[in-house]
Each structure stands twice: as structure tokens, then as C-alpha cells.
Design a protein around this motif. Sequence first.
Motif, PDB file in Angstrom:
ATOM      1  N   CYS A  58       0.852  -1.195   0.000  1.00 30.42           N
ATOM      2  CA  CYS A  58       0.000   0.000   0.000  1.00 30.42           C
ATOM      3  C   CYS A  58       0.885   1.242   0.000  1.00 30.42           C
ATOM      4  O   CYS A  58       2.017   1.203   0.490  1.00 30.42           O
ATOM      5  CB  CYS A  58      -0.872   0.067   1.262  1.00 30.42           C
ATOM      6  SG  CYS A  58      -1.907  -1.383   1.516  1.00 30.42           S
ATOM      7  N   GLY A  59       0.350   2.328  -0.501  1.00 31.59           N
ATOM      8  CA  GLY A  59       0.992   3.645  -0.374  1.00 31.59           C
ATOM      9  C   GLY A  59       2.401   3.690  -0.946  1.00 31.59           C
ATOM     10  O   GLY A  59       2.674   3.225  -2.063  1.00 31.59           O
ATOM     11  N   THR A  60       3.295   4.266  -0.168  1.00 29.87           N
ATOM     12  CA  THR A  60       4.681   4.410  -0.604  1.00 29.87           C
ATOM     13  C   THR A  60       5.338   3.061  -0.871  1.00 29.87           C
ATOM     14  O   THR A  60       6.128   2.917  -1.807  1.00 29.87           O
ATOM     15  CB  THR A  60       5.454   5.224   0.471  1.00 29.87           C
ATOM     16  OG1 THR A  60       4.991   6.572   0.411  1.00 29.87           O
ATOM     17  CG2 THR A  60       6.950   5.198   0.234  1.00 29.87           C
ATOM     18  N   SER A  61       4.989   2.059  -0.082  1.00 26.50           N
ATOM     19  CA  SER A  61       5.569   0.727  -0.298  1.00 26.50           C
ATOM     20  C   SER A  61       5.127   0.162  -1.654  1.00 26.50           C
ATOM     21  O   SER A  61       5.870  -0.557  -2.314  1.00 26.50           O
ATOM     22  CB  SER A  61       5.155  -0.225   0.834  1.00 26.50           C
ATOM     23  OG  SER A  61       5.665   0.250   2.063  1.00 26.50           O
ATOM     24  N   ILE A 104       5.476  -5.921   0.716  1.00 22.94           N
ATOM     25  CA  ILE A 104       6.395  -4.847   1.127  1.00 22.94           C
ATOM     26  C   ILE A 104       5.667  -3.970   2.144  1.00 22.94           C
ATOM     27  O   ILE A 104       4.560  -3.490   1.869  1.00 22.94           O
ATOM     28  CB  ILE A 104       6.813  -3.963  -0.071  1.00 22.94           C
ATOM     29  CG1 ILE A 104       7.345  -4.816  -1.226  1.00 22.94           C
ATOM     30  CG2 ILE A 104       7.859  -2.933   0.357  1.00 22.94           C
ATOM     31  CD1 ILE A 104       7.668  -4.006  -2.497  1.00 22.94           C
ATOM     32  N   SER A 105       6.284  -3.783   3.301  1.00 26.28           N
ATOM     33  CA  SER A 105       5.660  -2.939   4.318  1.00 26.28           C
ATOM     34  C   SER A 105       6.690  -2.398   5.296  1.00 26.28           C
ATOM     35  O   SER A 105       7.437  -3.169   5.891  1.00 26.28           O
ATOM     36  CB  SER A 105       4.606  -3.752   5.082  1.00 26.28           C
ATOM     37  OG  SER A 105       4.052  -2.994   6.127  1.00 26.28           O
ATOM     38  N   SER A 107       6.006  -0.765   8.212  1.00 24.83           N
ATOM     39  CA  SER A 107       5.575  -1.080   9.585  1.00 24.83           C
ATOM     40  C   SER A 107       5.448  -2.578   9.817  1.00 24.83           C
ATOM     41  O   SER A 107       5.593  -3.060  10.936  1.00 24.83           O
ATOM     42  CB  SER A 107       4.221  -0.425   9.853  1.00 24.83           C
ATOM     43  OG  SER A 107       3.236  -0.971   8.984  1.00 24.83           O
ATOM     44  N   GLY A 108       5.117  -3.305   8.754  1.00 25.23           N
ATOM     45  CA  GLY A 108       4.829  -4.727   8.905  1.00 25.23           C
ATOM     46  C   GLY A 108       3.481  -4.977   9.566  1.00 25.23           C
ATOM     47  O   GLY A 108       3.164  -6.102   9.959  1.00 25.23           O
ATOM     48  N   THR A 110       0.396  -3.278   8.284  1.00 25.81           N
ATOM     49  CA  THR A 110      -0.704  -2.795   7.445  1.00 25.81           C
ATOM     50  C   THR A 110      -1.727  -3.922   7.212  1.00 25.81           C
ATOM     51  O   THR A 110      -1.395  -4.982   6.683  1.00 25.81           O
ATOM     52  CB  THR A 110      -0.144  -2.259   6.110  1.00 25.81           C
ATOM     53  OG1 THR A 110       0.771  -1.210   6.429  1.00 25.81           O
ATOM     54  CG2 THR A 110      -1.234  -1.732   5.211  1.00 25.81           C
ATOM     55  N   SER A 158       6.541   8.520   4.692  1.00 23.20           N
ATOM     56  CA  SER A 158       7.646   7.566   4.544  1.00 23.20           C
ATOM     57  C   SER A 158       8.725   8.118   3.609  1.00 23.20           C
ATOM     58  O   SER A 158       8.430   8.570   2.510  1.00 23.20           O
ATOM     59  CB  SER A 158       7.068   6.259   3.992  1.00 23.20           C
ATOM     60  OG  SER A 158       8.036   5.259   4.019  1.00 23.20           O
ATOM     61  N   GLN A 165      13.711   0.189   0.847  1.00 22.79           N
ATOM     62  CA  GLN A 165      12.972  -0.862   0.123  1.00 22.79           C
ATOM     63  C   GLN A 165      13.501  -1.000  -1.300  1.00 22.79           C
ATOM     64  O   GLN A 165      13.734  -2.112  -1.793  1.00 22.79           O
ATOM     65  CB  GLN A 165      11.475  -0.501   0.067  1.00 22.79           C
ATOM     66  CG  GLN A 165      10.762  -0.635   1.403  1.00 22.79           C
ATOM     67  CD  GLN A 165       9.420   0.093   1.438  1.00 22.79           C
ATOM     68  OE1 GLN A 165       9.120   0.948   0.590  1.00 22.79           O
ATOM     69  NE2 GLN A 165       8.600  -0.229   2.423  1.00 22.79           N
ATOM     70  N   LEU A 242       2.392  11.971  -3.856  1.00 25.22           N
ATOM     71  CA  LEU A 242       1.852  11.485  -2.573  1.00 25.22           C
ATOM     72  C   LEU A 242       2.472  12.249  -1.403  1.00 25.22           C
ATOM     73  O   LEU A 242       1.763  12.683  -0.486  1.00 25.22           O
ATOM     74  CB  LEU A 242       2.104   9.977  -2.434  1.00 25.22           C
ATOM     75  CG  LEU A 242       1.636   9.332  -1.114  1.00 25.22           C
ATOM     76  CD1 LEU A 242       0.131   9.467  -0.921  1.00 25.22           C
ATOM     77  CD2 LEU A 242       2.037   7.861  -1.045  1.00 25.22           C
ATOM     78  N   LYS A 243       3.793  12.426  -1.446  1.00 24.85           N
ATOM     79  CA  LYS A 243       4.465  13.163  -0.363  1.00 24.85           C
ATOM     80  C   LYS A 243       3.877  14.559  -0.230  1.00 24.85           C
ATOM     81  O   LYS A 243       3.623  15.026   0.858  1.00 24.85           O
ATOM     82  CB  LYS A 243       5.973  13.308  -0.619  1.00 24.85           C
ATOM     83  CG  LYS A 243       6.875  12.125  -0.405  1.00 24.85           C
ATOM     84  CD  LYS A 243       7.012  11.626   0.998  1.00 24.85           C
ATOM     85  CE  LYS A 243       5.926  10.626   1.310  1.00 24.85           C
ATOM     86  NZ  LYS A 243       6.236   9.254   1.167  1.00 24.85           N
ATOM     87  N   GLU A 246       0.130  14.476   1.151  1.00 22.18           N
ATOM     88  CA  GLU A 246      -0.103  14.036   2.528  1.00 22.18           C
ATOM     89  C   GLU A 246       0.393  15.018   3.575  1.00 22.18           C
ATOM     90  O   GLU A 246      -0.206  15.131   4.635  1.00 22.18           O
ATOM     91  CB  GLU A 246       0.443  12.620   2.776  1.00 22.18           C
ATOM     92  CG  GLU A 246       1.938  12.488   2.758  1.00 22.18           C
ATOM     93  CD  GLU A 246       2.380  11.044   2.929  1.00 22.18           C
ATOM     94  OE1 GLU A 246       1.729  10.278   3.642  1.00 22.18           O
ATOM     95  OE2 GLU A 246       3.417  10.692   2.336  1.00 22.18           O
ATOM     96  N   VAL A 363      -1.432   1.600   9.297  1.00 27.81           N
ATOM     97  CA  VAL A 363      -2.867   1.499   9.070  1.00 27.81           C
ATOM     98  C   VAL A 363      -3.303   0.066   9.380  1.00 27.81           C
ATOM     99  O   VAL A 363      -3.283  -0.808   8.517  1.00 27.81           O
ATOM    100  CB  VAL A 363      -3.219   1.924   7.617  1.00 27.81           C
ATOM    101  CG1 VAL A 363      -4.725   1.920   7.406  1.00 27.81           C
ATOM    102  CG2 VAL A 363      -2.670   3.321   7.338  1.00 27.81           C
TER     103      VAL A 363
HETATM  104  C1  F6R Z   1       3.173   7.487   2.729  1.00 32.19           C
HETATM  105  C2  F6R Z   1       2.839   6.541   3.759  1.00 32.19           C
HETATM  106  C3  F6R Z   1       1.799   5.489   3.526  1.00 32.19           C
HETATM  107  C4  F6R Z   1       2.419   4.117   3.764  1.00 32.19           C
HETATM  108  C5  F6R Z   1       1.369   3.009   3.662  1.00 32.19           C
HETATM  109  C6  F6R Z   1       1.976   1.621   3.791  1.00 32.19           C
HETATM  110  O1  F6R Z   1       4.160   8.361   3.114  1.00 32.19           O
HETATM  111  O2  F6R Z   1       3.430   6.587   4.817  1.00 32.19           O
HETATM  112  O3  F6R Z   1       1.291   5.589   2.232  1.00 32.19           O
HETATM  113  O4  F6R Z   1       3.452   3.926   2.846  1.00 32.19           O
HETATM  114  O5  F6R Z   1       0.396   3.196   4.665  1.00 32.19           O
HETATM  115  O6  F6R Z   1       2.577   1.456   5.029  1.00 32.19           O
HETATM  116  P1  F6R Z   1       3.540   0.229   5.313  1.00 32.19           P
HETATM  117  O7  F6R Z   1       4.720   0.377   4.444  1.00 32.19           O
HETATM  118  O8  F6R Z   1       3.884   0.363   6.771  1.00 32.19           O
HETATM  119  O9  F6R Z   1       2.774  -1.017   5.021  1.00 32.19           O
END
Ligand code: F6R
Length: 366
Positions: A58-61, A104-105, A107-108, A110, A158, A165, A242-243, A246, A363
Motif C-alpha cells: 500500500c501507499g509508498t511501499s 512490502i511494508s 511497519s509490517g 498494514t 515515509s 525498500q 503522494l508526499k 499528505e 494502518v
Molecule cells: C506514505 C505513507 C503510507 C504508507 C502506507 C503503507 O508516506 O506513509 O502511504 O506507505 O500506509 O505502510 P507500510 O509500508 O507500513 O505497510
Amino acid sequence: EKGGYEHFMLKEIYEQPRSILDSMRGRLVAESNHMMMSGVREYENKFANADRIIIVACGTSWHAGLVAEYLIEDLARIPVEVEYASEFRYRNPIITEKDIVVAISQSGETADTLAALELAKSKGATIFGICNVVGSSIARATDAGAYTHAGPEIGVASTKAFTAQVTVLTLIAMILGTKRGTLETTKLHQLMAELESIPAKVEKALKLDNQIVEISEIFKDATNFLYLGRGYNFPVALEGALKLKEISYIHAEGYPAAEMKHGPIALIDEQMPVVVIATKDSSYDKIVSNVQEVKARKGKVIAIVTEGDTTIPSMADYVIEIPETSEHLMPLLSVIPLQLLSYHIAVMRGCNVDQPRNLAKSVTVE
Ligand code: F6R
């Protein structure tokens, strides 16, 4: 704790030479042409013989996953699909035992990414994780994996996790290309040497800060931004947009530059800042035409170019020069000025950059 920086985000942007190095340390020794990743080695045959690799994030990942699609398809010639975890999990996807699913995450934790990999696992796919937080739920749910060693990322936006990554995914693409015989030795050695020089080049890109402050001052009151890139810089355009949205709450869209004429070009007028990532690579000539198209509609072009370029600077309104590298590694450099641009614009607008409204660092609900 912010090490003298005003915000965690800025500290983390500045940590990137180090976090990229930490993410390749012990995994890449260019002098001896050596690459090693224990998590990959365990599943090397499976990886190399996979019918396809499905990346969920999701998102940046997810943007890092898109960069990996270009890398793995080009260097290792394995088909790659990059999926939003939230869509993948609910659409009854086709998954077989011959697929490798890479989650890919940062935080691990999501929720959608975790659920997507659990689904893939139940269909018999091999699950590989790329996480930053050691012992996190996603890291524990995978068959194997490789940690990014970015260190704790506190800012909600992120930054260093993304470049870590991409570093790990580059190494994986190079290892798979070597194993499959699709990556020539000379090219491999070039890429290894280039990758080793990236931390010093990131350091150099960070010196653009003052110039980016000036550009931020000019555009801080804009209400819309367009980000364009092609090839390896297309995911970087998405990430730059995105940066900005947000943390500064300015509406921004990232697009593959050629898609512009299929719609977004209608938005361009003299009010519209267009950030074009136009480094010297295989799509350079094409992006020159895209810049001309934007200028013909009087858009304001902020171009990210390779040092020494003269063509794009003669057309653009503002030019940011970054060091030269292989196009495969360019996202690691081209994203840096975009992170800084969004940071400074957000600070100038009085936004809480480390904790933007409505956003959470991980999230954990869908
Ligand atoms: C963007 C951002 C979010 C996360 C997304 C996935 O700056 O922080 O878009 O990239 O919520 O989060 P992870 O990588 O923790 O799964």
C-alpha cells in the motif's frame, strides 16, 4: 531525539545515505563481486523458477513495488505484477503454488497487506516479506524475507523506508538476474559498483536543500501540482505527488508523462506547477517532448535533471540537478529533491509535517 533537526521527517530524509548503506551492508561487496541475502538464498530456486512474482503493498511501499517491477522484469526477466493489497485481497485473484508473493511494508502491520499475503498463502504461494520493523506481524507471517535496515521511521510520511525498500529490491533483482543468467556479468559488475556509490550521491543530492527552499517559497501557495516521469522515474512521480499531498494538503497528481495528453494536459495553464523528472536515461528524448508540450501551454516546469544536462534546462523554469547514475538506480536519487520539496512547502504552510491530519503511521484497520 530529533538529532538537532526540526522534524523527524527532515532527520529521516538526511539519514538516507546511511540507511541505504545499512540496507546493503553485508549483502553487497562490489570489490569481490559478491552478493548475499540469506532470505533469498533459501528460496533461490523457487524464486528463479517462479511463473511470476506478485508484489502486494500500500501507499509508498506500493511505489517501491512499482520500481521493482521495472527492475525484476528487466534484469531477471520474470513477469511481475504489482497490486494494491486492498484490491488484490477482494477480487478473487488467480494465485498458484508457482507464484511468489512479495509483501512490502515499512511497519509490517498494514491490515490489507497482511490479509493479502494470508490469502496468497492459503492458495499455496510462497510468501516473501520486505519489512522494516523486525518481528512485525507481516514479517512473522512470511516464509522468508529480507529486512530493510532503515532504522525506526517516526515521521508519518515515509522517506528513508522507501529508499531502503528500493535498495533491497534492487539487490533481489540483481541476484535473480544472476541466477537466471539474464544479467550479463559486465552489467552486473557495473550495477554493483554504481549501487555502492549511491550513498555518496544521495549525500550530494541533499546539498540541494537551499535551492529547494527557494523553489518552495515560489510555489507554496499553489493549489495543484502535477508530477511527471517515465520508466524508472514514473513511480517516483507518484511518490513525489503522494508526499506533497499528505503533508502539505496541496492537491497533486503523479502521471506517466506520456499519459498527460490523455487527460491531465487539460489542467495545464500558467498557474500550474509541473514537476518533471527528466534525468538522462533511455526515455530522455521522449520526456524532452513532454516538457515542450507543458511549456506550449505555459505550465511552470520544475525539472529534475542529470548534472550537466543543457537541453531540459533551456526549456524549464526551474532546474534541480542530481548526480548521474544508471537508470536502474535513479529512483534512489530522483526521489530526494521531491521529499525535500514537499517538506519545505509543508513547513512554509504551517502544516504538522510529522503528524499530518487524518493519517496514521501504520494502518492496522482496513
Ligand atoms: C506514505 C505513507 C503510507 C504508507 C502506507 C503503507 O508516506 O506513509 O502511504 O506507505 O500506509 O505502510 P507500510 O509500508 O507500513 O505497510
